[in-house]
Scaffold this motif. Structure first.
Motif, PDB file in Angstrom:
ATOM      1  N   TYR A 173       3.122   2.358   6.483  1.00 44.70           N
ATOM      2  CA  TYR A 173       3.812   2.404   5.193  1.00 44.70           C
ATOM      3  C   TYR A 173       3.205   3.466   4.278  1.00 44.70           C
ATOM      4  O   TYR A 173       3.920   4.137   3.536  1.00 44.70           O
ATOM      5  CB  TYR A 173       3.779   1.041   4.498  1.00 44.70           C
TER       6      TYR A 173
ATOM      7  N   ALA B 110       5.324   4.819   1.056  1.00 43.98           N
ATOM      8  CA  ALA B 110       5.720   3.559   0.440  1.00 43.98           C
ATOM      9  C   ALA B 110       4.450   2.798   0.080  1.00 43.98           C
ATOM     10  O   ALA B 110       4.106   1.790   0.689  1.00 43.98           O
ATOM     11  CB  ALA B 110       6.591   2.759   1.385  1.00 43.98           C
TER      12      ALA B 110
ATOM     13  N   VAL C  34       4.692  -1.022  -0.924  1.00 42.61           N
ATOM     14  CA  VAL C  34       4.927  -1.912   0.222  1.00 42.61           C
ATOM     15  C   VAL C  34       3.659  -2.017   1.070  1.00 42.61           C
ATOM     16  O   VAL C  34       3.336  -3.088   1.595  1.00 42.61           O
ATOM     17  CB  VAL C  34       6.127  -1.406   1.055  1.00 42.61           C
TER      18      VAL C  34
ATOM     19  N   VAL D  38       1.321  -4.386  -0.769  1.00 42.31           N
ATOM     20  CA  VAL D  38       1.845  -5.753  -0.648  1.00 42.31           C
ATOM     21  C   VAL D  38       1.575  -6.289   0.755  1.00 42.31           C
ATOM     22  O   VAL D  38       1.212  -7.457   0.933  1.00 42.31           O
ATOM     23  CB  VAL D  38       3.348  -5.786  -0.997  1.00 42.31           C
ATOM     24  N   GLN D  39       1.730  -5.429   1.761  1.00 45.18           N
ATOM     25  CA  GLN D  39       1.427  -5.812   3.144  1.00 45.18           C
ATOM     26  C   GLN D  39      -0.029  -6.253   3.262  1.00 45.18           C
ATOM     27  O   GLN D  39      -0.328  -7.274   3.878  1.00 45.18           O
ATOM     28  CB  GLN D  39       1.709  -4.620   4.068  1.00 45.18           C
TER      29      GLN D  39
ATOM     30  N   LEU E  74      12.146  -1.910  -6.857  1.00 47.42           N
ATOM     31  CA  LEU E  74      11.711  -2.944  -5.920  1.00 47.42           C
ATOM     32  C   LEU E  74      11.431  -4.255  -6.643  1.00 47.42           C
ATOM     33  O   LEU E  74      11.851  -5.328  -6.202  1.00 47.42           O
ATOM     34  CB  LEU E  74      10.470  -2.478  -5.160  1.00 47.42           C
TER      35      LEU E  74
END
Length: 186
Positions: free
Chosen positions: A46, A51, A54, A57-58, A129
């Motif tokens: 990502y 990104a 993201v 967040v992952q 998002l």
């Protein structure tokens, strides 16, 4: 091949290798740690794809919370942590099915795109998002949090067989209410 392509291939190889180790290892805790490596490699993918939100967040949600929840569930349910002989089954049926599904998906992708170049949409922003997550997807987000909480409570209840059980003769459990503050018998 650019540097980003090489990095994507390397991170993809790490993710696939760690994913294979997750499902082939006989040690449950090691499988959880290989899952951390796999999810970390996906976060790296990502990052290469620009990104960043993201990717973080992952790392925070999946690596930081779900894997920790998995390892706590293993510890709370008193599952065997070492190698488990009852899970030693032949792996060729799973390898055959997984290989067949992989080849089928590859054939589907090749047939669908026919090696044409696909233009990517404009990159999203954190604002868009966040708007999607907290307006459109808020109910599934909350349902997932309740599901994870109930799984944790279930793991605690399963790990403590003495919770909620009464003795066969109907008396209070030993030590309940008949000890003084120092912990000794009256």
């Amino acid at each position: 091949m650019t540097g980003a392509d090489a990095l994507l291939l390397a991170l993809g190889a790490v993710a696939v290798g760690a994913g294979a180790l997750v499902v082939t290892t006989r040690h449950l805790v090691r499988a959880g740690l290989y899952l951390v490596v796999c999810l970390g490699a996906l976060a790296g993918v990502y990052l290469v794809l620009a990104a960043e939100l993201v990717a973080w967040v992952q790392v925070l949600i999946y690596v930081g919370a779900v894997v920790v929840l998995l390892l706590f569930a293993v510890m709370l349910t008193r599952a065997p942590i070492g190698a488990s002989d009852d899970l030693d089954r032949p792996g060729w049926p799973a390898a055959l099915i997984g290989g067949g599904v992989g080849l089928g998906l590859a054939a589907l992708l090749v047939d669908a795109y026919r090696w044409t170049r696909v233009d990517l949409p404009a990159p999203g922003t954190a604002e868009r998002l966040g708007e999607q997550v907290f307006r459109t997807w808020v109910l599934p987000f909350e349902v997932l949090s309740v599901l994870l909480l109930s799984a944790l409570v279930g793991a605690v209840v399963l790990s403590r067989p003495d919770i909620g059980r009464r003795p066969a003769d109907g008396r209070a459990p030993a030590g309940a209410g008949n000890q003084n503050r120092a912990g000794g018998r009256p």
